[in-house]
Design an enzyme around this catalytic site. Structure first.
Site, PDB file in Angstrom:
ATOM      1  N   SER A 161     -24.415 -19.979 -29.413  1.00 60.27           N
ATOM      2  CA  SER A 161     -23.814 -18.937 -30.250  1.00 60.27           C
ATOM      3  C   SER A 161     -24.109 -19.230 -31.714  1.00 60.27           C
ATOM      4  CB  SER A 161     -22.303 -18.821 -30.019  1.00 60.27           C
ATOM      5  OG  SER A 161     -21.821 -17.598 -30.536  1.00 60.27           O
TER       6      SER A 161
ATOM      7  N   LYS B 107     -23.665 -10.704 -30.905  1.00 60.99           N
ATOM      8  CA  LYS B 107     -24.998 -11.263 -30.651  1.00 60.99           C
ATOM      9  C   LYS B 107     -25.666 -10.642 -29.426  1.00 60.99           C
ATOM     10  CE  LYS B 107     -24.041 -15.691 -32.919  1.00 60.99           C
ATOM     11  NZ  LYS B 107     -22.598 -15.884 -33.092  1.00 60.99           N
TER      12      LYS B 107
ATOM     13  N   LYS C 250     -21.197 -13.179 -22.800  1.00 57.97           N
ATOM     14  CA  LYS C 250     -21.072 -13.776 -24.132  1.00 57.97           C
ATOM     15  C   LYS C 250     -19.614 -13.945 -24.538  1.00 57.97           C
ATOM     16  CE  LYS C 250     -22.890 -15.443 -27.880  1.00 57.97           C
ATOM     17  NZ  LYS C 250     -21.655 -16.264 -28.036  1.00 57.97           N
TER      18      LYS C 250
ATOM     19  N   SER D 183     -18.531 -12.981 -31.921  1.00 57.53           N
ATOM     20  CA  SER D 183     -19.901 -13.315 -31.527  1.00 57.53           C
ATOM     21  C   SER D 183     -20.449 -12.512 -30.362  1.00 57.53           C
ATOM     22  CB  SER D 183     -20.008 -14.811 -31.198  1.00 57.53           C
ATOM     23  OG  SER D 183     -20.043 -15.571 -32.385  1.00 57.53           O
TER      24      SER D 183
END
Length: 441
Positions: free
Chosen positions: A126, A69, A228, A66
């Site tokens: 997320s 992202k 993140k 993720s």
């Protein structure tokens, strides 16, 4: 942070690919690294200058999960800055977006959400569905958007990265490196500081529910303000983190962690070491290199590329394997070694037990084996590397690569007394380097 505080990214210096990170002696060992060395990677850098402070497997291909992202949001920030989209835009959730697996916000196909909330859901929750919704809103479809993601990666200098999804869900074609993720992390705060705050939101309230950020370091009060997290079974637990202390900003990337907690602890250890280095350099202290500073703390003893076990001083006394699936230990010559870096509990039991009667061995003919490999060149290179790292321990010892049955090549230091061999192996074990003391035949 202002745009002037962070400038265009410098090319990252590719440092030597190394073995799993090692803890500071005397401290609880961080266990963030995956038992599969094919997942682990890390890098620590100064966000302002782009100077790499520490690097492990940083140029090896890994799955971003993720953290993908961050690039999705980067392109959203770019479109906002260029006026192609607005925060108040209403995104209609497509069937494709709604069908994305968790983690997700869970809106049904046909429902709408503002771009602002979709970006918050992507950064905090997320949300896989919202990442796809953003991609479709900007580019019309996810495939076109991921092509733009890859093109932007090339533009930023992320030359080992390819994107095929907007959310980082498993796809063997989608890969990156720790260095590339550091470039991306630095770029997003440099190029769009006005939007970087999305990646540092502690929580977000939406539709009657409070969502907490998946990055647990944000709430520690240690200067963390982004960026993140990421996880898939293939990637392990990933984290891009940034923190500011004493007007210095560092970025740390860890990939392939074993769990959320151990990954976070490992990032914190690396970050603390980086800030300590910066503070000491600011006071005028000099070091041979940034990497050496970390290695002196117990991080970063390089390993050969072939599978190798690293000694563990854990209470269980089990060897730590760089790759459990590929690790095979070559047997030592008879008689068996007298010591194989025992656990503390084993040592205590040994102290209570009567010592076995054994014939005296010739002094000065004891050996320490530090590895066994199927490739002679790897065995020799590893022997030389261990000698370089622990040169003072092996003064007067000879380096030998010995052949064994089954096509094995053993890396050994020879010509030591029993006391010297045991002392050397204790030192290596404390630095989590596999060794065994070999009694003269």
């Amino acid at each position: 942070m202002t745009p002037s505080s962070l400038r265009k990214p410098a090319l990252f210096t590719a440092l030597l690919a190394c073995s799993a990170l090692l803890p500071t002696v005397g401290q609880t060992p961080p266990v963030a690294q995956s038992s599969d060395s094919g997942k682990y990677a890390s890098v620590v850098l100064d966000a302002t200058s782009g100077e790499v402070l520490f690097s492990r497997f940083a140029d090896e291909r890994r799955y971003p999960a993720s953290i993908t992202k961050v690039m999705t949001l980067y392109l959203a920030y770019e479109a906002l800055e260029e006026g192609r989209i607005k925060l108040t835009d209403q995104l209609t959730v497509s069937p494709r977006a709604a069908a994305q697996p968790p983690s997700k916000l869970g809106l049904a196909a046909g429902q709408t959400i503002s771009l602002d909330d979709a970006m918050r859901a992507t950064a905090v929750r997320s949300a896989n569905d919202m990442a796809v919704a953003i991609a479709e809103h900007i580019a019309g479809n996810e495939a076109e958007f991921t092509s733009r993601m890859t093109a932007k990666a090339r533009e930023l200098g992320m030359h080992s990265t390819r994107f095929t999804t907007a959310n980082g869900l498993p796809d063997t074609r989608q890969a990156t490196t720790a260095n590339d993720l550091a470039i991306l992390s630095r770029a997003v705060m440099r190029d769009y500081p006005q939007y970087y705050r999305y990646l540092g939101l502690h929580d977000w309230y939406y539709n009657g529910r409070d969502y907490r950020n998946t990055n647990g370091l944000l709430a520690t009060g240690r200067g963390y303000d982004g960026i993140k997290t990421g996880f898939t079974n293939a990637s392990g637990y990933n984290l891009s983190a940034s923190a500011v202390r004493n007007n210095k900003r560092l970025i740390t990337i860890v990939m392939g962690g074993r769990s959320t907690a151990s990954r976070n602890a490992h990032v914190a250890e690396l970050m603390d070491t980086g800030f300590d280095l910066q503070e000491r350099k600011a006071r005028g202290e000099r070091f041979a290199s940034n990497q050496d500073f970390f290695e002196a703390r117990g991080y970063g003893i390089p390993s050969p590329t072939a599978p190798v076990a690293y000694a563990s001083v854990s209470t269980e006394g089990r060897p730590y394997a760089a790759d459990d699936a590929n690790l095979v230990s070559a047997p030592a010559d008879a008689p068996a070694p007298t010591a194989i870096t025992p656990a503390p509990s084993a040592r205590r039991n040994a102290e209570r037990a009567p010592a076995p009667t054994r014939a005296a061995a010739p002094a000065g003919r004891w050996s320490v084996q530090v590895g066994a490999f199927k490739d002679e060149a790897v065995a020799r290179n590893w022997l030389n590397e261990i000698n370089r790292r622990f040169r003072s321990e092996f003064t007067g010892a000879e380096r030998n690569v010995q052949t064994a049955d089954g096509g094995w090549f053993r890396s050994r230091f020879t010509g030591m007394t029993e006391d010297k061999a045991n002392s050397v192996c204790e030192t290596l074990a404390a630095r989590r380097v596999t060794c065994m003391v070999i009694r003269p035949s």
